[in-house]
Design a protein around this motif. Structure first.
Motif, PDB file in Angstrom:
ATOM      1  N   ARG A   4       0.851  -1.200   0.000  1.00  0.00           N
ATOM      2  CA  ARG A   4       0.000   0.000   0.000  1.00  0.00           C
ATOM      3  C   ARG A   4       0.880   1.241   0.000  1.00  0.00           C
ATOM      4  O   ARG A   4       1.865   1.302   0.749  1.00  0.00           O
ATOM      5  CB  ARG A   4      -0.921  -0.025   1.222  1.00  0.00           C
ATOM      6  CG  ARG A   4      -1.806   1.193   1.385  1.00  0.00           C
ATOM      7  CD  ARG A   4      -2.853   0.905   2.443  1.00  0.00           C
ATOM      8  NE  ARG A   4      -3.521   2.105   2.902  1.00  0.00           N
ATOM      9  CZ  ARG A   4      -4.582   2.121   3.693  1.00  0.00           C
ATOM     10  NH1 ARG A   4      -5.105   0.984   4.122  1.00  0.00           N
ATOM     11  NH2 ARG A   4      -5.126   3.251   4.085  1.00  0.00           N
ATOM     12  N   TYR A   5       0.501   2.219  -0.827  1.00  0.00           N
ATOM     13  CA  TYR A   5       1.309   3.432  -0.965  1.00  0.00           C
ATOM     14  C   TYR A   5       0.446   4.674  -0.738  1.00  0.00           C
ATOM     15  O   TYR A   5      -0.636   4.809  -1.330  1.00  0.00           O
ATOM     16  CB  TYR A   5       1.949   3.498  -2.351  1.00  0.00           C
ATOM     17  CG  TYR A   5       2.929   2.377  -2.589  1.00  0.00           C
ATOM     18  CD1 TYR A   5       4.270   2.516  -2.225  1.00  0.00           C
ATOM     19  CD2 TYR A   5       2.508   1.176  -3.162  1.00  0.00           C
ATOM     20  CE1 TYR A   5       5.164   1.479  -2.431  1.00  0.00           C
ATOM     21  CE2 TYR A   5       3.404   0.133  -3.370  1.00  0.00           C
ATOM     22  CZ  TYR A   5       4.728   0.299  -2.994  1.00  0.00           C
ATOM     23  OH  TYR A   5       5.615  -0.736  -3.195  1.00  0.00           O
ATOM     24  N   ASP A   6       0.953   5.566   0.109  1.00  0.00           N
ATOM     25  CA  ASP A   6       0.287   6.837   0.380  1.00  0.00           C
ATOM     26  C   ASP A   6       0.732   7.840  -0.685  1.00  0.00           C
ATOM     27  O   ASP A   6       1.841   8.379  -0.631  1.00  0.00           O
ATOM     28  CB  ASP A   6       0.661   7.334   1.776  1.00  0.00           C
ATOM     29  CG  ASP A   6      -0.014   8.661   2.121  1.00  0.00           C
ATOM     30  OD1 ASP A   6      -0.746   9.212   1.256  1.00  0.00           O
ATOM     31  OD2 ASP A   6       0.204   9.160   3.242  1.00  0.00           O
ATOM     32  N   CYS A   7      -0.140   8.111  -1.656  1.00  0.00           N
ATOM     33  CA  CYS A   7       0.244   8.943  -2.804  1.00  0.00           C
ATOM     34  C   CYS A   7       0.215  10.437  -2.510  1.00  0.00           C
ATOM     35  O   CYS A   7       0.496  11.243  -3.402  1.00  0.00           O
ATOM     36  CB  CYS A   7      -0.658   8.612  -3.991  1.00  0.00           C
ATOM     37  SG  CYS A   7      -0.435   6.918  -4.584  1.00  0.00           S
ATOM     38  N   SER A   8      -0.100  10.802  -1.275  1.00  0.00           N
ATOM     39  CA  SER A   8       0.033  12.213  -0.895  1.00  0.00           C
ATOM     40  C   SER A   8       1.496  12.567  -0.642  1.00  0.00           C
ATOM     41  O   SER A   8       1.869  13.737  -0.617  1.00  0.00           O
ATOM     42  CB  SER A   8      -0.798  12.515   0.361  1.00  0.00           C
ATOM     43  OG  SER A   8      -0.291  11.808   1.491  1.00  0.00           O
ATOM     44  N   GLU A   9       2.345  11.548  -0.448  1.00  0.00           N
ATOM     45  CA  GLU A   9       3.783  11.735  -0.289  1.00  0.00           C
ATOM     46  C   GLU A   9       4.459  11.515  -1.644  1.00  0.00           C
ATOM     47  O   GLU A   9       4.297  10.447  -2.248  1.00  0.00           O
ATOM     48  CB  GLU A   9       4.340  10.749   0.741  1.00  0.00           C
ATOM     49  CG  GLU A   9       3.766  10.892   2.135  1.00  0.00           C
ATOM     50  CD  GLU A   9       4.238  12.176   2.795  1.00  0.00           C
ATOM     51  OE1 GLU A   9       5.322  12.678   2.391  1.00  0.00           O
ATOM     52  OE2 GLU A   9       3.528  12.675   3.679  1.00  0.00           O
TER      53      GLU A   9
END
Length: 261
Positions: A4-9
């Motif tokens: 899972r990747y936090d695309c806000s970063e």
């Protein structure tokens, strides 16, 4: 195991897109954000991947997924003919929450399920989704939920329903709309509304003029039987059946309100 990747970063976004592209090329599933709801996607040209998508959602081949594209050019390569109104609808509503059903290009080597020679295609208005689609090419994408469950508006909702069936989850915060896309069928001479959605019916009509709906078929039926003369039982003729005319064959994809990104 799912990643899972936090695309806000920024760094996570870059890694997430790269991992998603790799997963798609391996025939695995990803979950991506769109301008409507979160979608679960697979390489449209890898039949085992499309089958895995259907299995993850708990649906059969009779409910094939739509295809998301990163450009109008990619969309036109998938279809045989846009018809009279297709280009006008694309110019007005793409990128955006409008899915167009067209006759599929017969030269394409793919298997989305029982499509009856059609393809449902859309270009989403979501920066991350479009960036990803330009890297992967066309993706078979349906809403990231188990069939019969509400469409996922957050990555947590998608992960709860799909779990480890998905290799990569791209988290871009809550999706833009609660409603799925509007679906318009362009395979006939007159556009037909197959599903009401994020783009209102009146806006579609403002472009195409005439738009058929299920209600139009109902209006063709007589509202009441004409008064007939009184006859004895021996004289009364056999009463004909006043059933509704059988509708034309519909394209072979799901029209559920809670389905299809």
């Amino acid at each position: 195991m799912s990643r899972r990747y936090d695309c806000s970063e920024p760094m996570e976004r870059t890694r997430g897109i790269a991992e998603s592209v790799s997963a798609v090329r391996r025939g695995e599933l990803i979950v991506l954000p769109t301008d409507t709801v979160y979608g679960v996607g697979a390489d449209a040209f890898t039949p085992p991947a499309v089958n895995a998508l259907l299995e993850a959602k708990g649906r059969g081949r009779e409910m094939p997924p739509p295809v998301l594209v990163g450009s109008v050019r990619a969309a036109t390569a998938l279809i045989e003919d846009l018809g009279t109104y297709g280009q006008d609808l694309i110019d007005e509503f793409w990128p955006g929450a409008l899915t167009l059903v067209c006759r599929a290009n017969q030269n394409l080597l793919w298997d989305l399920g029982e499509t009856k020679g059609t393809v449902a295609v859309r270009m989403p208005m979501h920066e991350l989704a479009v960036e990803l689609l330009k890297e992967t090419g066309p993706l078979a994408v349906s809403s990231a939920n188990a069939t019969g469950k509400p469409a996922a508006r957050t990555i947590d909702e998608a992960e709860e329903m799909l779990g480890d069936a998905v290799s990569v989850y791209l988290d871009a915060g809550p999706s833009g709309h609660a409603e799925a896309s509007t679906i318009v069928d362009l395979t006939g001479s007159i556009p037909r509304l197959l599903r009401a959605g994020a783009i209102p019916e009146d806006k579609i009509r403002s472009v195409v003029g005439v738009l058929l709906t299920d209600e139009d078929e109902d209006e063709d039926l007589p509202t009441e039987e004409p008064e007939k003369p009184s006859l004895t039982k021996d004289e009364e003729p056999e009463k004909p059946s006043l059933t509704k005319d059988e509708p034309a064959e519909e394209p072979g994809f799901s029209l559920r309100k809670d389905d299809n990104a």
